[in-house]
Design a protein around this motif. Structure first.
Motif, PDB file in Angstrom:
ATOM      1  N   ASN A   1       0.847  -1.180   0.000  1.00  0.00           N
ATOM      2  CA  ASN A   1       0.000   0.000   0.000  1.00  0.00           C
ATOM      3  C   ASN A   1       0.886   1.235   0.000  1.00  0.00           C
ATOM      4  OD1 ASN A   1       0.752   0.558   2.699  1.00  0.00           O
ATOM      5  ND2 ASN A   1      -0.849  -0.805   3.453  1.00  0.00           N
TER       6      ASN A   1
ATOM      7  N   THR B   1      16.244  -2.501   2.303  1.00  0.00           N
ATOM      8  CA  THR B   1      15.161  -2.366   1.331  1.00  0.00           C
ATOM      9  C   THR B   1      14.255  -1.195   1.693  1.00  0.00           C
ATOM     10  OG1 THR B   1      14.219  -4.191   2.568  1.00  0.00           O
ATOM     11  CG2 THR B   1      14.911  -4.657   0.323  1.00  0.00           C
TER      12      THR B   1
ATOM     13  N   ARG C   1      -4.826   2.312   3.233  1.00  0.00           N
ATOM     14  CA  ARG C   1      -4.635   0.875   3.423  1.00  0.00           C
ATOM     15  C   ARG C   1      -5.953   0.120   3.228  1.00  0.00           C
ATOM     16  NH1 ARG C   1      -1.768   1.179   7.729  1.00  0.00           N
ATOM     17  NH2 ARG C   1      -3.596   1.378   9.031  1.00  0.00           N
TER      18      ARG C   1
ATOM     19  N   PHE D   1      -6.788  -2.909   0.913  1.00  0.00           N
ATOM     20  CA  PHE D   1      -6.892  -4.199   1.587  1.00  0.00           C
ATOM     21  C   PHE D   1      -8.315  -4.548   2.024  1.00  0.00           C
ATOM     22  CE2 PHE D   1      -2.410  -3.776   1.611  1.00  0.00           C
ATOM     23  CZ  PHE D   1      -1.909  -5.068   1.705  1.00  0.00           C
TER      24      PHE D   1
ATOM     25  N   VAL E   1       5.918  -1.289   9.124  1.00  0.00           N
ATOM     26  CA  VAL E   1       5.395  -0.078   8.477  1.00  0.00           C
ATOM     27  C   VAL E   1       3.975  -0.273   7.951  1.00  0.00           C
ATOM     28  CG1 VAL E   1       7.618   0.923   7.918  1.00  0.00           C
ATOM     29  CG2 VAL E   1       6.556  -0.635   6.306  1.00  0.00           C
ATOM     30  N   ARG E   2       3.394  -1.416   8.238  1.00  0.00           N
ATOM     31  CA  ARG E   2       1.985  -1.674   7.923  1.00  0.00           C
ATOM     32  C   ARG E   2       1.695  -1.658   6.427  1.00  0.00           C
ATOM     33  NH1 ARG E   2       0.598   0.676  13.347  1.00  0.00           N
ATOM     34  NH2 ARG E   2       2.562   0.143  14.279  1.00  0.00           N
ATOM     35  N   CYS E   3       2.618  -2.197   5.645  1.00  0.00           N
ATOM     36  CA  CYS E   3       2.448  -2.166   4.195  1.00  0.00           C
ATOM     37  C   CYS E   3       1.636  -3.338   3.690  1.00  0.00           C
ATOM     38  CB  CYS E   3       3.806  -2.146   3.508  1.00  0.00           C
ATOM     39  SG  CYS E   3       4.794  -3.618   3.812  1.00  0.00           S
ATOM     40  N   GLY E   4       1.585  -4.420   4.473  1.00  0.00           N
ATOM     41  CA  GLY E   4       0.779  -5.569   4.063  1.00  0.00           C
ATOM     42  C   GLY E   4       1.437  -6.462   3.024  1.00  0.00           C
ATOM     43  N   LEU E   5       2.733  -6.285   2.779  1.00  0.00           N
ATOM     44  CA  LEU E   5       3.393  -7.127   1.772  1.00  0.00           C
ATOM     45  C   LEU E   5       3.454  -8.586   2.220  1.00  0.00           C
ATOM     46  CD1 LEU E   5       6.233  -4.755   0.516  1.00  0.00           C
ATOM     47  CD2 LEU E   5       4.370  -5.694  -0.833  1.00  0.00           C
TER      48      LEU E   5
ATOM     49  N   ARG F   1       0.132 -10.104   1.453  1.00  0.00           N
ATOM     50  CA  ARG F   1      -0.011 -10.350   0.026  1.00  0.00           C
ATOM     51  C   ARG F   1       0.740 -11.604  -0.410  1.00  0.00           C
ATOM     52  NH1 ARG F   1      -4.266  -8.073  -0.654  1.00  0.00           N
ATOM     53  NH2 ARG F   1      -4.441  -5.892  -1.255  1.00  0.00           N
ATOM     54  N   ASP F   2       1.895 -11.847   0.192  1.00  0.00           N
ATOM     55  CA  ASP F   2       2.714 -12.967  -0.260  1.00  0.00           C
ATOM     56  C   ASP F   2       2.405 -14.258   0.479  1.00  0.00           C
ATOM     57  OD1 ASP F   2       3.793 -11.401  -2.141  1.00  0.00           O
ATOM     58  OD2 ASP F   2       5.861 -11.463  -1.448  1.00  0.00           O
TER      59      ASP F   2
ATOM     60  N   LEU G   1      -4.385  -8.088   7.827  1.00  0.00           N
ATOM     61  CA  LEU G   1      -3.940  -6.785   8.346  1.00  0.00           C
ATOM     62  C   LEU G   1      -5.022  -6.262   9.279  1.00  0.00           C
ATOM     63  CD1 LEU G   1      -2.308  -4.434   5.704  1.00  0.00           C
ATOM     64  CD2 LEU G   1      -1.242  -5.788   7.474  1.00  0.00           C
TER      65      LEU G   1
ATOM     66  N   GLY H   1      -3.295  -1.877  11.248  1.00  0.00           N
ATOM     67  CA  GLY H   1      -2.504  -2.083  10.040  1.00  0.00           C
ATOM     68  C   GLY H   1      -1.393  -3.116  10.154  1.00  0.00           C
TER      69      GLY H   1
ATOM     70  N   PRO I   1       9.829  -5.547   3.948  1.00  0.00           N
ATOM     71  CA  PRO I   1      10.900  -4.629   3.588  1.00  0.00           C
ATOM     72  C   PRO I   1      11.612  -4.024   4.797  1.00  0.00           C
ATOM     73  CG  PRO I   1       8.799  -3.528   3.367  1.00  0.00           C
ATOM     74  CD  PRO I   1       8.505  -4.917   3.845  1.00  0.00           C
TER      75      PRO I   1
END
Lengths: 301, 289
Positions: free
Chosen positions: A58, A89, A173, A177, B65-69, B72-73, B81, B91, B115
């Protein structure tokens, strides 16, 4: 004063027709922004909805084509303040995005990317159409304080405390999501901006906006008022600008001052360019001061 | 002159006023945020963090960081999340073992996707993950403890035969059967939650708990005598007295070892016996002698 303005506004409407500033042209930047905002959001949604994974994650952090990492530098800054030594990264992603906004204008994020801008723009437009007057005037300083408080809280709690309530990342988000109760925040911001105070969220409270404003303080792409001697004081640009205080130094400065809007608070949204019947404003590089001065003198002589 | 003085004084007053208002606002807001993060940032015991997440919730929340990667994977849609109003920090990723447990993928895609390092990139072997610890919380309802054969948790355990073993004991109720009960070993349990997911009860008797909640800890000063003795190779307190046994010839007793040992009778010496080999012959002999 207000009399002159209304007269000028009426003239401008006529002028727009005479000059042939077509409807499409007077919505050029607005349309471009909406297309950009919605495209970015759509690209994020292509994965979860149709299984086309161009970008994953996101707007806090994502990975493009499974290789290029992108991270929101404001979230990254909070992890630093919380005392986290992040992985490479994340750092690389944050630097990439920061460099991008450093060049394009920090608050390009606010007006060209952030989906909440659509809500606050709508609130502001309705405010003008329905002639809703401000009940409350907030200080723009609030966002500076909130930004400081966010970083202090991260420092003292050792967590991303602001991310527990940050409505911006929350809405972004949940858009990607699956929507939970984030719409409550959308509604809240809309009502706040519509009824309580003009541009309250993006222009006065949001610490992310302030962060991006600081990031883009020296950005390369800026709105300028090169044709400023054509200004007929209609005040239209002030009426539509989300950060009207940034216009005056460029538009009404003396002959030696830069016609470029230098404040980082400017979101490069281009609403002033769209609205101006005199075509005073344009978007261009930051360093045009000298060139424009000569062209201006050429026009006036 | 005096008015100018007044003016600067007024300006100074306004400046001080603004500064103190700002400082007060700043202090209040950051304090409020800090206090809120205390309550909203705690992690509930019935949820599980993905593999590689720090057992220290604060540490995890400083990095995520609450990106949700990771979500997803995750190939099994295990991870979710946290949304607004969930009891997990907004998140951040988590899963519920009872609905979808962790399948313990060998390549650990969720950790690879992270990440920020919130999911530890040094975790290369999924068996080393410690997402929590399965605990057989309720022996009163676990049917294995009622003397019934179940062993479902034992059978679904991915660290088969190590993380959950079967313990045999006497069934006191019937007096003649065995109890075959599951026993979790924290040395091997990854906290994947497959046992909790598979438990046949309406409400699982075995549940994955956070390590901090599930594990006791012996006082740092505490020493277990037999371990110390094992490490040192001898008793550190008082030397053990030599064990002496008065046993018949050919019989020995190995203390802390094989126990009672009866040496096989030497075949060559067998003939030396004064008695006949066959018991029947011996009986028939009668009282001749």
């Amino acid at each position: 004063m207000s009399n002159i303005q209304t007269v000028n506004r009426k003239q401008n409407k006529k002028l727009k027709v005479e000059v042939g500033k077509s409807r499409l042209r007077s919505y050029k930047w607005l349309l471009l922004r909406r297309v950009t905002q919605l495209s970015i959001l759509s690209v994020f949604l292509l994965g979860p909805l149709f299984g086309i994974w161009i970008i994953k994650g996101n707007m806090s952090s994502s990975v493009l084509f499974n290789t290029i990492h992108l991270t929101d530098p404001f979230v990254f800054l909070q992890t630093l303040a919380a005392g986290m030594m992040a992985e490479n990264t994340l750092t690389i992603g944050a630097v990439t995005v920061a460099v991008l906004y450093f060049l394009l204008g920090g608050r390009v994020y606010c007006s060209w990317v952030c989906p909440i801008n659509i809500v606050t723009d709508l609130a502001d437009w309705l405010r003008r159409k329905l002639n809703i007057k401000s009940r409350l005037t907030l200080s723009r300083n609030n966002r500076n304080l909130i930004l400081m408080a966010v970083l202090l809280a991260a420092l003292f709690t050792g967590t991303l405390a602001w991310e527990l309530i940050n409505p911006v990342t929350l809405i972004q988000r949940e858009l990607v999501f699956g929507m939970g109760l984030a719409w409550v925040f959308v509604l809240g911001i809309f009502i706040l901006d519509l009824l309580i105070s003009r541009r309250a969220w993006c222009g006065h409270l949001c610490p992310m906006g302030k962060f991006y404003s600081l990031l883009g303080e020296y950005s390369f792409i800026r709105v300028n008022a090169v044709q400023r001697e054509h200004c007929n004081d209609c005040m239209d640009c002030y009426a539509v600008c989300p950060e009207p205080q940034v216009i005056k130094p460029a538009l009404k400065g003396d002959a030696f001052s830069s016609p470029v809007i230098l404040s980082g608070d400017c979101t490069n949204c281009g609403q002033c360019i769209d609205i101006c019947a005199q075509d005073v404003f344009s978007l261009g590089p930051r360093f045009i001061t000298k060139k424009s001065e000569t062209s201006q003198s050429g026009v006036s002589s | 002159m005096e008015s100018a003085d007044n003016k600067t004084r007024q300006q100074r007053r306004r400046f001080m006023e603004n500064i103190s208002r700002a400082a007060g606002g700043l202090a209040l807001f950051s304090m409020g945020l800090g206090i809120y993060s205390r309550s909203a940032g705690s992690f509930p015991a019935d949820k599980i963090r993905p593999p590689g997440a720090s057992a220290n919730e604060n540490e995890f929340q400083s990095a995520c960081v609450r990106c949700g990667l990771c979500v997803r994977d995750c190939p099994y849609d295990t991870l979710k999340l946290a949304r607004y109003m969930d009891d997990v920090a907004l998140g951040t990723p988590y899963f519920e073992a009872r609905s979808i447990p962790c399948e313990m993928c060998e390549d650990i895609p969720c950790v690879k996707a992270c990440p920020s390092g919130a999911l530890d990139p040094l975790l290369k072997n999924i068996d080393d993950a410690r997402m929590g610890l399965a605990v057989l919380l309720d022996q009163e309802t676990c049917i294995a403890f009622q003397g019934l054969r179940c062993e479902v948790c034992f059978n679904v355990c991915p660290v088969q035969g190590k993380a959950i073993t079967l313990n045999r004991s006497h069934n006191l109720r019937t007096g003649k059967h065995a109890l075959i009960t599951p026993l979790v070993h924290s040395e091997y349990c990854t906290g994947c939650g497959k046992c909790e997911h598979a438990c046949i009860l309406d409400e699982a008797a075995i549940k994955v708990l956070p390590l901090t909640l599930a594990k006791g800890e012996l006082g740092k000063h505490y020493r277990l005598g037999w371990q110390e003795k094992h490490n040192a190779g001898k008793s550190l307190v008082t030397p053990d007295p030599e064990h002496q046994y008065n046993l018949p010839e050919g019989v020995s007793y190995d203390y802390e070892g094989a126990g009672l040992e009866i040496k096989p009778v030497d075949k060559t010496k067998e003939d030396e016996t004064p008695f006949n080999k066959s018991a029947l012959d011996r009986l028939n002999q009668g009282l001749k002698k």
